[in-house]
Structures are given as C-alpha cells and as structure tokens.
Design an enzyme around this catalytic site. Structure first.
Site, PDB file in Angstrom:
ATOM      1  N   LEU A 182       1.052  -1.048  -0.184  1.00 20.53           N
ATOM      2  CA  LEU A 182      -0.200   0.160  -0.123  1.00 20.53           C
ATOM      3  C   LEU A 182       0.689   1.139  -0.122  1.00 20.53           C
ATOM      4  O   LEU A 182       1.677   0.843   0.731  1.00 20.53           O
ATOM      5  CB  LEU A 182      -0.810   0.478   1.268  1.00 20.53           C
ATOM      6  CG  LEU A 182      -2.067  -0.997   1.639  1.00 20.53           C
ATOM      7  CD1 LEU A 182      -2.436  -0.762   2.291  1.00 20.53           C
ATOM      8  CD2 LEU A 182      -3.028  -1.216   0.333  1.00 20.53           C
ATOM      9  N   ASP A 183      -0.055   2.306  -1.056  1.00 23.33           N
ATOM     10  CA  ASP A 183       1.000   3.641  -0.745  1.00 23.33           C
ATOM     11  C   ASP A 183       1.122   3.750   0.464  1.00 23.33           C
ATOM     12  O   ASP A 183       0.586   3.762   1.686  1.00 23.33           O
ATOM     13  CB  ASP A 183       1.042   4.779  -2.028  1.00 23.33           C
ATOM     14  CG  ASP A 183      -0.283   4.868  -2.233  1.00 23.33           C
ATOM     15  OD1 ASP A 183      -0.782   5.131  -1.087  1.00 23.33           O
ATOM     16  OD2 ASP A 183      -1.077   4.303  -2.776  1.00 23.33           O
ATOM     17  N   VAL A 184       2.331   5.175   0.940  1.00 25.33           N
ATOM     18  CA  VAL A 184       2.330   5.572   1.897  1.00 25.33           C
ATOM     19  C   VAL A 184       1.688   6.323   2.637  1.00 25.33           C
ATOM     20  O   VAL A 184       1.016   6.608   3.759  1.00 25.33           O
ATOM     21  CB  VAL A 184       3.994   6.872   2.117  1.00 25.33           C
ATOM     22  CG1 VAL A 184       3.443   7.642   1.308  1.00 25.33           C
ATOM     23  CG2 VAL A 184       3.913   7.478   2.606  1.00 25.33           C
TER      24      VAL A 184
END
Length: 393
Positions: free
Chosen positions: A256-258
């Site tokens: 999952l992106d930041v």
C-alpha cells in the site's frame, strides 16, 4: 592461718552457690532429690596450712532405671524488646519454617512419584521403526537453499541468493554457490557467515495489520517508517511466548502506498504470499475513497469504464457512491478491483476528474478488516481467515 581457713570456707560457699544456680539441661536431673553430702572442714591449728574435705557419694544402683524423658535444649532468643532470653522450646518462626520445609519435601516427593508412575504407565504411541519409516517416506521433502534461508529469517529470498552467489553459505562443510540446491535443515549442516542455521525453522505466521498513514510497506532496514517497525514489540516478546523457537522474518504481501491506510497482510510464508499476490488468484480488493468535491453520475460512469495503467486497460469490478453520513461531510466511493496494479484505484478516480482526499482498503478476498482494529494494530489470522483468503494449508 586463720586467713587460709577463711579463704577455704569462702571457696566452699561459692561452689555451693554456683551449683545451686546452674540450670540443668535434663529436667529429670533437676527434679531428682540428691542425698545430702556431709562436708567437714577442719581448720588446723596455726601450724597446719591445708584444708581437708571429706566428701562421700551415694552408692551406684545395681539396676538403674532407663531415662524416659527427652533431652531438652535451651534456646536463646531475642524478645520483642530486643532482650535475650533463654527458653526450653524452639522459636515460633523456626517451627513454621520446619513445617513448610517438610510440606514442600513431601509435595516434591509425591510429584516425583506421580511423574514416575505416569512415565511407566504411558507407552510410546509409535514404535521406533514406525517413526523411522515416517521420517524416511512422509517427511517434508528438501527445499531450495535460498527458500530455507529466507524461511529461517536470514534475509529475503533475493538477498539470500546474493549471499549464496558470494560464497558465504556452506552446506555440510562445502561452499554452495547454487540457490536451487535442495537441503533439509534438520539433517544438513548449513552455515551462513560462519553461523549455524537452526535445525528447527520458525513456524508460519499470518498477520493482518491496519496500516496507518505515513508508513511504507518495505522490509528495508533503512526505512525508519516501515510497517515492520509496528511489530517490534511482537518480535521482542516472541522468545517469552515461544521459548526455543527461532523468530520469524515477516514481510508484507503486496503493498500500500504511503498515503493509503487499511488492511495489509504480513507473513513469513513465501508460498502464501506468492499465491495471494499473483494475478491468477483473482482476489478482489475493496477500497473506500473519500473525495474532495462533488461526485455525480458521470464520474461513476467514467470510473467504471476504466483507464490505461502501465500499458494495460484496467476496469474496476464495481464502483458505488456511499450514502452520506452526519459526521462525514465529504462524499465517499466504494471501489472494488481485482488486478491490484500499482496505484490502480487512484488512477481510476483521477481519470474521472476527481481528487482523492483519503484512501483505505477494507477487504481482501473474503477477509474484511475488523472494525474495532485500531490504526497500527494487528491480529493473527485463524484457519477460517486463511480459507477466506483462498489459502489451503
């Protein structure tokens, strides 16, 4: 000479007083009536310089009676005021300690007898020959060396291959440069940088994390904000909860992106991670996207038509505008995808002319993120949860 006689009389009186004040340790002797002993002191005339004593004792009994009373020992104890005193009975604390020691000794003896009886009564479930046959025919087959190193927590599978190529891994005393070499940790002696690999590999663990915003799904040690930092307490308490078992090396299944929050799976099972992340699993993933601005029907149609991501046209399984809630002023979209390409949901919403305020993943396959699981918290997946993810162990 009169002075010498007076000195002798004084000595007799002192001896008599000392004898009368002496406490005998045997009460039988203290209560016995002694026959009086006549003492005759004759003081000689001035020419005589010595005092004579005529002492006679009672004759010995031919049939002495045996002493039936026990020998009493005087105890010197300190009372509440700090003064020393003599008593015929032991102190109360001493008696209590002796009673506790006796009870503890009896308890240990009983426990030892029970364990011995149990060991004698219980027979081995399988014979030695049967266990040998099972180990030779049904035991887990040897695995690739790089996979064993990754499962033991040495490094990731790719980093383990680099260690093997560099000649830093030996198998049964010989340097091994082939990651595909089949080994059995229980039988083969595997060394990495001079350290022996444990025979017993760590058990498989499966965890579900509610990822907070600002953390990166990376296993790199240099990442200070990695989601793996959230499991420091879990790994520190591993030795207490699992004594003698090596610590697992966990990693994320997918990413999952930041800026995205929500459900992410972590494990140390490479096969499980490969199965979940591979497109052939066709696991659907559900996201809740909070939008800045107004969402109308044409936006929903544009999202459902899909967009091109990394040269591939991607379309969502479904898109839905959620009903408004009093505490949430911004509109929310439920988007379900199954391909799981990089930033897929963000690209779909962006292609429709909308801007995402926040994005959260709430479901993977049949497993939904628990509603009461706080940010940065995790739960262990049970067998039913793994089946909901399409995994059959």
């Amino acid at each position: 000479m009169a002075a010498a006689g007076a000195t002798a009389a004084a000595a007799v009186a002192a001896a008599s007083a000392a004898f009368s004040s002496f406490h005998l340790s045997r009460p039988s002797l203290a209560r016995r009536h002694f026959r009086s002993i006549p003492i005759r002191s004759s003081i000689s005339p001035p020419s005589t310089t010595t005092a004579e004593f005529n002492i006679s004792f009672a004759p010995k009994s031919k049939n002495p009676k045996p002493q039936s009373e026990t020998l009493l020992i005087p105890w010197i104890v300190r009372d509440e005021n700090g003064n020393l005193r003599v008593q015929s009975t032991p102190p109360e604390r001493y008696l209590q300690d002796m009673a506790k020691a006796k009870a503890l000794s009896a308890k240990k003896k009983k426990k030892k007898e029970e364990s011995t009886a149990r060991a004698v009564a219980v027979e081995p479930k399988y014979s030695k020959a049967a266990r040998r046959f099972y180990n030779e025919n049904f035991r887990d087959p040897p695995q690739r060396l790089s996979k064993v190193l990754a499962a033991a927590g040495v490094a990731s599978r790719r980093s383990s291959e680099e260690l093997i190529f560099e000649g830093r891994v030996t198998v049964n005393g010989s340097v091994c440069n082939t990651p595909q070499t089949r080994v059995d940790p229980a039988r083969d002696m595997i060394y990495v940088n001079g350290n022996r690999l444990p025979k017993k590999l760590p058990p498989k663990v499966y965890l579900a994390l509610n990822k907070p915003k600002g953390y990166i799904c990376s296993s790199g040690e240099k990442e200070s904000k990695s989601v793996l930092c959230l499991f420091d307490d879990y790994l520190k308490s591993w030795n207490k909860q699992n004594p003698g078992v090596p610590k697992p090396r966990i990693f994320t299944v997918g990413r999952l992106d930041v800026a995205t929050t929500g459900l992410i799976i972590l494990t140390n099972d490479g096969d499980f991670a490969q199965k979940l992340s591979h497109p052939s699993s066709k696991l659907s993933k559900e996201y809740i996207a909070t939008i800045d601005g107004v969402v109308n029907k044409r936006h929903l149609i544009a999202i459902s038509e899909g967009t091109v991501i990394e040269g591939v046209h991607c379309t969502p399984d479904s898109v839905e505008l959620l009903p408004p809630q009093p505490k949430i002023l911004k509109p929310r979209l439920r988007v379900v995808v199954h391909e799981g390409r990089n930033h897929e949901v963000r690209e779909l919403v962006k292609s429709a002319g909308l801007q995402i305020h926040s994005l959260k993943r709430i479901r993977i396959g049949g497993f939904r993120l628990p509603s009461d699981l706080g940010h940065g918290k995790h739960v262990e997946l049970k067998q039913g949860d793994l089946k909901a993810l399409g995994w059959k162990s």
